[in-house]
Design an enzyme around this catalytic site. Structure first.
Site, PDB file in Angstrom:
ATOM      1  N   TYR A   1       0.656  22.934 -20.805  1.00 53.46           N
ATOM      2  CA  TYR A   1       0.671  22.972 -19.341  1.00 53.46           C
ATOM      3  C   TYR A   1       1.744  23.934 -18.812  1.00 53.46           C
ATOM      4  O   TYR A   1       1.606  24.493 -17.740  1.00 53.46           O
ATOM      5  CB  TYR A   1       0.971  21.586 -18.771  1.00 53.46           C
ATOM      6  CG  TYR A   1      -0.218  20.685 -18.629  1.00 53.46           C
ATOM      7  CD1 TYR A   1      -0.913  20.219 -19.749  1.00 53.46           C
ATOM      8  CD2 TYR A   1      -0.646  20.259 -17.382  1.00 53.46           C
ATOM      9  CE1 TYR A   1      -1.992  19.371 -19.629  1.00 53.46           C
ATOM     10  CE2 TYR A   1      -1.732  19.409 -17.245  1.00 53.46           C
ATOM     11  CZ  TYR A   1      -2.392  18.965 -18.368  1.00 53.46           C
ATOM     12  OH  TYR A   1      -3.463  18.122 -18.242  1.00 53.46           O
TER      13      TYR A   1
ATOM     14  N   LYS B   1      -2.748  17.242 -33.540  1.00 51.67           N
ATOM     15  CA  LYS B   1      -3.804  18.026 -34.200  1.00 51.67           C
ATOM     16  C   LYS B   1      -3.098  18.841 -35.291  1.00 51.67           C
ATOM     17  O   LYS B   1      -3.173  20.075 -35.352  1.00 51.67           O
ATOM     18  CB  LYS B   1      -4.499  18.912 -33.140  1.00 51.67           C
ATOM     19  CG  LYS B   1      -5.737  19.637 -33.611  1.00 51.67           C
ATOM     20  CD  LYS B   1      -6.915  18.732 -33.858  1.00 51.67           C
ATOM     21  CE  LYS B   1      -8.078  19.542 -34.433  1.00 51.67           C
ATOM     22  NZ  LYS B   1      -9.098  18.709 -35.084  1.00 51.67           N
TER      23      LYS B   1
ATOM     24  N   ASP C   1      -9.017  14.192 -32.433  1.00 50.96           N
ATOM     25  CA  ASP C   1     -10.472  14.016 -32.405  1.00 50.96           C
ATOM     26  C   ASP C   1     -10.837  12.629 -32.918  1.00 50.96           C
ATOM     27  O   ASP C   1     -11.677  11.923 -32.363  1.00 50.96           O
ATOM     28  CB  ASP C   1     -11.183  15.133 -33.180  1.00 50.96           C
ATOM     29  CG  ASP C   1     -10.474  15.519 -34.482  1.00 50.96           C
ATOM     30  OD1 ASP C   1      -9.358  15.006 -34.726  1.00 50.96           O
ATOM     31  OD2 ASP C   1     -11.031  16.320 -35.252  1.00 50.96           O
TER      32      ASP C   1
ATOM     33  N   ASP D   1      -3.472  13.439 -21.360  1.00 54.89           N
ATOM     34  CA  ASP D   1      -4.299  13.496 -20.155  1.00 54.89           C
ATOM     35  C   ASP D   1      -5.718  13.016 -20.486  1.00 54.89           C
ATOM     36  O   ASP D   1      -6.281  12.153 -19.803  1.00 54.89           O
ATOM     37  CB  ASP D   1      -4.321  14.952 -19.656  1.00 54.89           C
ATOM     38  CG  ASP D   1      -5.148  15.136 -18.407  1.00 54.89           C
ATOM     39  OD1 ASP D   1      -5.117  14.220 -17.559  1.00 54.89           O
ATOM     40  OD2 ASP D   1      -5.833  16.161 -18.289  1.00 54.89           O
TER      41      ASP D   1
ATOM     42  N   ASP E   1      -7.605   9.066 -19.752  1.00 54.24           N
ATOM     43  CA  ASP E   1      -8.842   8.950 -18.964  1.00 54.24           C
ATOM     44  C   ASP E   1      -9.886   8.181 -19.771  1.00 54.24           C
ATOM     45  O   ASP E   1     -10.605   7.326 -19.244  1.00 54.24           O
ATOM     46  CB  ASP E   1      -9.404  10.349 -18.634  1.00 54.24           C
ATOM     47  CG  ASP E   1      -8.942  10.833 -17.261  1.00 54.24           C
ATOM     48  OD1 ASP E   1      -7.816  10.464 -16.865  1.00 54.24           O
ATOM     49  OD2 ASP E   1      -9.687  11.580 -16.593  1.00 54.24           O
TER      50      ASP E   1
HETATM   51  C1  IPM Z   1      -4.497  17.145 -11.733  1.00 60.63           C
HETATM   52  C2  IPM Z   1      -3.946  17.468 -13.060  1.00 60.63           C
HETATM   53  C3  IPM Z   1      -2.888  18.505 -12.933  1.00 60.63           C
HETATM   54  C4  IPM Z   1      -3.418  16.243 -13.801  1.00 60.63           C
HETATM   55  C5  IPM Z   1      -3.023  16.605 -15.216  1.00 60.63           C
HETATM   56  O1  IPM Z   1      -3.759  17.323 -15.902  1.00 60.63           O
HETATM   57  O2  IPM Z   1      -1.974  16.128 -15.641  1.00 60.63           O
HETATM   58  C6  IPM Z   1      -4.359  15.066 -13.872  1.00 60.63           C
HETATM   59  O3  IPM Z   1      -5.414  15.272 -14.703  1.00 60.63           O
HETATM   60  C7  IPM Z   1      -3.589  13.835 -14.279  1.00 60.63           C
HETATM   61  O4  IPM Z   1      -3.882  13.248 -15.301  1.00 60.63           O
HETATM   62  O5  IPM Z   1      -2.680  13.439 -13.552  1.00 60.63           O
END
Ligand code: IPM
Ligand code: NAD
Length: 781
Positions: free
Chosen positions: A557, A608, A640, A664, A668
């Site tokens: 990032y 990885k 993975d 990230d 999710d």
């Molecule tokens: C919006 C984006 C910059 C952010 C990230 O990738 O960290 C989001 O996906 C998160 O998880 O907060």
């Protein structure tokens, strides 16, 4: 034009009579010697206090000649980059002038706009005074000219007393701090049980006038016993010691149901509505509440035209209140709305409140009329929204209205603790979920003797629209100075095609970097109540309780080099760098080991390392740090495989530590095991300074403004704020319990809905959580 050096004496001799008439908001008859001192002081203040360089010329621009002012600046700084000999370097105006200049700018073609904005940028300083500068005007002006207007506070009687700094933080919505040698106090009304800190601004200054000419009684009445001049302006001091002017005590402060409300504050909020061109808020007599908040609105030209064509009001009271309810407390929302062609203004361009008041009060009878368009006696058309019975000021249920302070005093004997919280609602569903979380935080806090001072700041796409950058300096500064930061979400289709540095997401990364919050804790827990909402089989999802520890301020990032370019074949490329230094891996590894130690003692490091050097290095450092935590069982997994294992058998995981990008993605994924991304909170922490607390979901533009968002991730982020950010575990527990209780009662937003439960929207879910927090008082205390 006026030459201060040679013509000075001549000037004041010639002008003194006029000045006697013109100067002084409070009283026209100001002693001759004051006029003299006034001019001296202006020159001194301008030359010494503000600029430290001499001023030769002062030019009095023709009033409201918007075209003339823009033209004068363009002539001062022509597009060829030269500078005219008599170029304007400093400009001072009142808010109305800036509003008009913005309108004038809007009417120019794009070439002229570019030339005008570029010329204006080259002035050294722009100032505003005379009345409070509405925030939207300040922000728009800054977006066009790059100038953050220097707001100051002064009166003829003592010249200038308070100012934002020339260099340093110019805080929007404030007039800054007193000049050296100036004493300021806020005289609160002794007869009122008001703890808002609002009172009359009183000044003691070396440049104070001596007397109103031949009016000893008026002079005497204008001073307090201890020699402070009563300005007649209401004000308060904010948490940074900056003064906020709330308007004239007589005209701009309304007393509604025991609250002192600033008309200027409400005007500022309403002015942000796209239909509102101008606005005046005033209190009209109300039997029950003392004053009723009345808004007079002049709609934008396009809205006016539409209104004419459709014979429908440009905006109704209900629409206005619905829109404003996230910006203003319920008791500040207008209960009467008048739509007017224009506002009566005095020669200075200030709205003539007396006239507005008289006209709208005269209109009383008309409020009961069904007529939509009414012609006022002197020919000006104005429109009243048909039939606005005065609604009760308080729209919420009494339980949630009880002021926190009282609840807190009744519920606990603890000493009051105060924290300042920066709220960053952001975009899409951000403001909806933050509104809910703020109320829950407030109530849970008050039950534990905690008081919050919330400061809402722009961030993400909404900041881009306001000031042209996704993370304004002021927002970062406010965040850094607060005790904790609560963020909704940022981003949206509208800004997707922006250049990298103008993307809302860039603002978020800047915020995380600026706050140095390198450790992001993302708990994914399957609550028994939501097992059915998971897309996994019940036996797979049940009992899952994973903590993802994501590194947040390093890796791909932020790694350099990065960017776009061309390869040897001349083909376009985009590239990023995954890079970690020892200290970065070591510190996140320690956070993860500590976290695992407090949980079930198992840590899985995800990387990885079969392919990436950065991951090989990551693994090496995690193993090195493991020596400090012999009691924690460490394992490693390729990302993975981890993605697959998370849906195959998520219960095998206790704590996961991983880099920025894998964290990230995996968090999710983990969220879906729990039922919805709308359930997952997060805490981002650094080694010092405030933490950043946010749901892991985004701005969900597909459901924004539809009251469909699940606010629980943000509510639970508020609980994490209390626990990890402030160490207020009891208050955090109250929120967590309330969320469980609300789910037990069967309330579900669409994303976690399953048959047999009650489908609710974001707002109702928030109200139910509030009720649960409230109802646990007896049990928990
Ligand atoms: C919006 C984006 C910059 C952010 C990230 O990738 O960290 C989001 O996906 C998160 O998880 O907060
Ligand atoms: N921390 C942040 O502010 C953050 C995080 C992720 C994405 N984003 C941004 O948000 C925007 C949209 O991104 P996206 O669509 O990929 O991800 P998203 O998380 O916004 O939405 C993904 C899906 O989940 C749903 N969803 C998300 N939050 C929900 C909630 N609280 N209640 C109910 N449903 C919810 C959405 O409706 C959508 O269908 C993008 O601009 C992205 O960059 C911001």
């Amino acid at each position: 034009m006026f030459d201060f050096g040679a013509d000075f004496v001549q000037f004041w001799l010639n002008c003194r009579f006029k000045l006697w008439q013109k100067l002084g908001n409070t009283h026209p008859l100001i002693n001759f010697s004051i006029v003299y001192r006034y001019i001296i002081s202006i020159k001194l203040q301008l030359s010494c206090l503000l600029f430290r360089f001499p001023i030769d010329m002062v030019e009095f621009m023709p009033k409201f000649s918007v075209r003339g002012i823009w033209q004068r600046w363009r002539e001062s700084y022509p597009p060829n980059g030269s500078k005219a000999d008599d170029a304007i370097t400093v400009f001072t105006g009142v808010p109305t002038i800036y509003s008009r200049l913005i309108q004038g700018y809007g009417a120019m073609d794009s070439d002229q706009q570019a030339a005008s904005a570029s010329a204006a940028r080259q002035l050294r300083l722009m100032m505003s005074g005379s009345s409070a500068l509405p925030l939207p005007v300040m922000q728009e002006w800054e977006a066009i000219t790059g100038h953050r207007l220097l707001e100051r506070y002064g009166m003829t009687e003592f010249v200038m007393a308070i100012s934002n700094p020339l260099r340093g933080v110019r805080k929007a919505g404030t007039v800054g701090k007193p000049f050296p040698g100036v004493q300021v106090k806020i005289a609160e009304d002794q007869n009122e049980n008001d703890t808002t800190g609002v009172g009359e601004l009183c000044i003691r200054s070396p440049s104070m006038f001596k007397e109103y000419w031949k009016l000893p009684q008026v002079t005497e009445d204008s001073f307090t016993d201890d020699g402070f001049f009563r300005t007649g302006d209401a004000g308060k001091i904010d948490e940074d010691g900056y003064y906020v002017i709330l308007g004239r005590t007589s005209a701009d402060i309304m007393k509604v149901g025991g609250y002192k409300l600033s008309a200027l504050e409400i005007e500022s909020a309403l002015l942000e509505h796209p239909v509102v061109a101008e606005c005046c808020v005033l209190g009209l007599p109300d039997k029950t509440y003392g004053d009723a908040v009345c808004a007079i609105i002049v709609p934008e030209e396009a809205a006016k035209r539409k209104q004419e064509e459709s014979s429908k009001p440009a905006i109704s009271l209900e629409e206005l209140c619905e829109w404003a309810k996230d910006k203003l407390a319920p008791y500040k929302l207008p209960t009467r709305l008048f739509l007017w062609e224009s506002l009566p203004r005095n020669a200075m361009g200030k709205a003539c409140l007396g006239c507005c008041n008289a006209y709208s009060t005269e209109g009383h009878g008309l409020v009961r009329s069904t007529a939509r368009y009414i012609t006022w006696a002197n020919g000006r058309n104005f429109m009243i929204n048909a039939l606005h019975p005065i609604k009760p000021i308080f729209l919420l249920k009494p339980a949630s209205l009880r002021p926190s302070r009282i609840r807190c005093a009744a519920a606990t004997t603890k000493q009051s603790k105060r924290y300042s919280i920066t709220l960053l609602p952001g975009d899409g569903i951000g403001p909806e979920v933050i509104y809910v979380a703020k109320n829950v935080l407030n109530l849970a806090g008050s039950l534990e003797g905690i008081e919050f001072n919330f400061q809402e700041m722009p961030m993400g796409g909404s900041a881009l629209d306001l000031v042209g950058v996704p993370l304004p300096d002021e927002t970062l500064l406010a965040a850094k100075k607060s005790d904790a930061v609560l963020l909704g979400a940022i981003g949206g289709y509208k800004w997707d095609k922006n250049e990298k540095h103008l993307k809302p997401e860039t603002g978020l990364l800047q915020l995380r970097e600026g706050l140095e919050v390198f450790a992001n804790l993302r708990p994914a827990t399957v609550l028994p109540q939501l097992v059915d909402a998971s897309t996994l089989k019940k036996e797979v999802a049940e009992g899952v309780d994973v903590m993802v520890v994501r590194e947040l301020t390093g890796g791909i990032y932020f790694g350099k080099p990065r960017g776009f370019g061309t390869n040897e074949d001349g083909e376009e490329i985009g590239f990023n760098t995954e890079v970690y230094a020892t200290y970065e891996v070591d510190r996140i590894a320690r956070v993860a080991f500590e976290t695992a130690r407090k949980r079930h003692g198992k840590l899985c490091s995800v990387d990885k390392a079969n392919v990436l050097e950065a991951s090989m290095f990551w693994r090496k450092r995690v193993i090195a740090i493991a020596a400090e935590y012999p009691d924690v069982e460490l394992s490693h997994m390729y990302v993975d495989n981890a993605a697959m294992q998370l849906v195959r058998n998520p219960k095998q995981f206790d704590t996961i530590v991983t880099n920025n990008i894998f964290g990230d993605i995996l968090s999710d994924e983990a969220s879906m095991i729990t039922g919805s991304i709308g359930m997952l909170p997060s805490a981002s922490l650094g080694s010092s300074g405030p933490g950043l607390f946010e749901p892991i979901h985004g701005s969900a533009p597909d459901i924004a403004n539809q009251d469909k968002a699940n606010p629980l991730a943000t509510v639970l982020s508020a609980a994490m704020l209390l626990k990890y950010g402030l160490g207020e575990e009891n208050a955090a527990k109250r929120i967590e319990n309330a969320v469980l209780d609300t789910l037990n009662k069967g309330f579900r937003t669409g994303d976690i809905y399953s048959a047999g439960n009650k489908l609710v929207g974001c707002k109702e879910m928030g109200e139910e959580v509030l009720k649960s927090v409230d109802s646990q008082v007896a049990a928990a205390v």
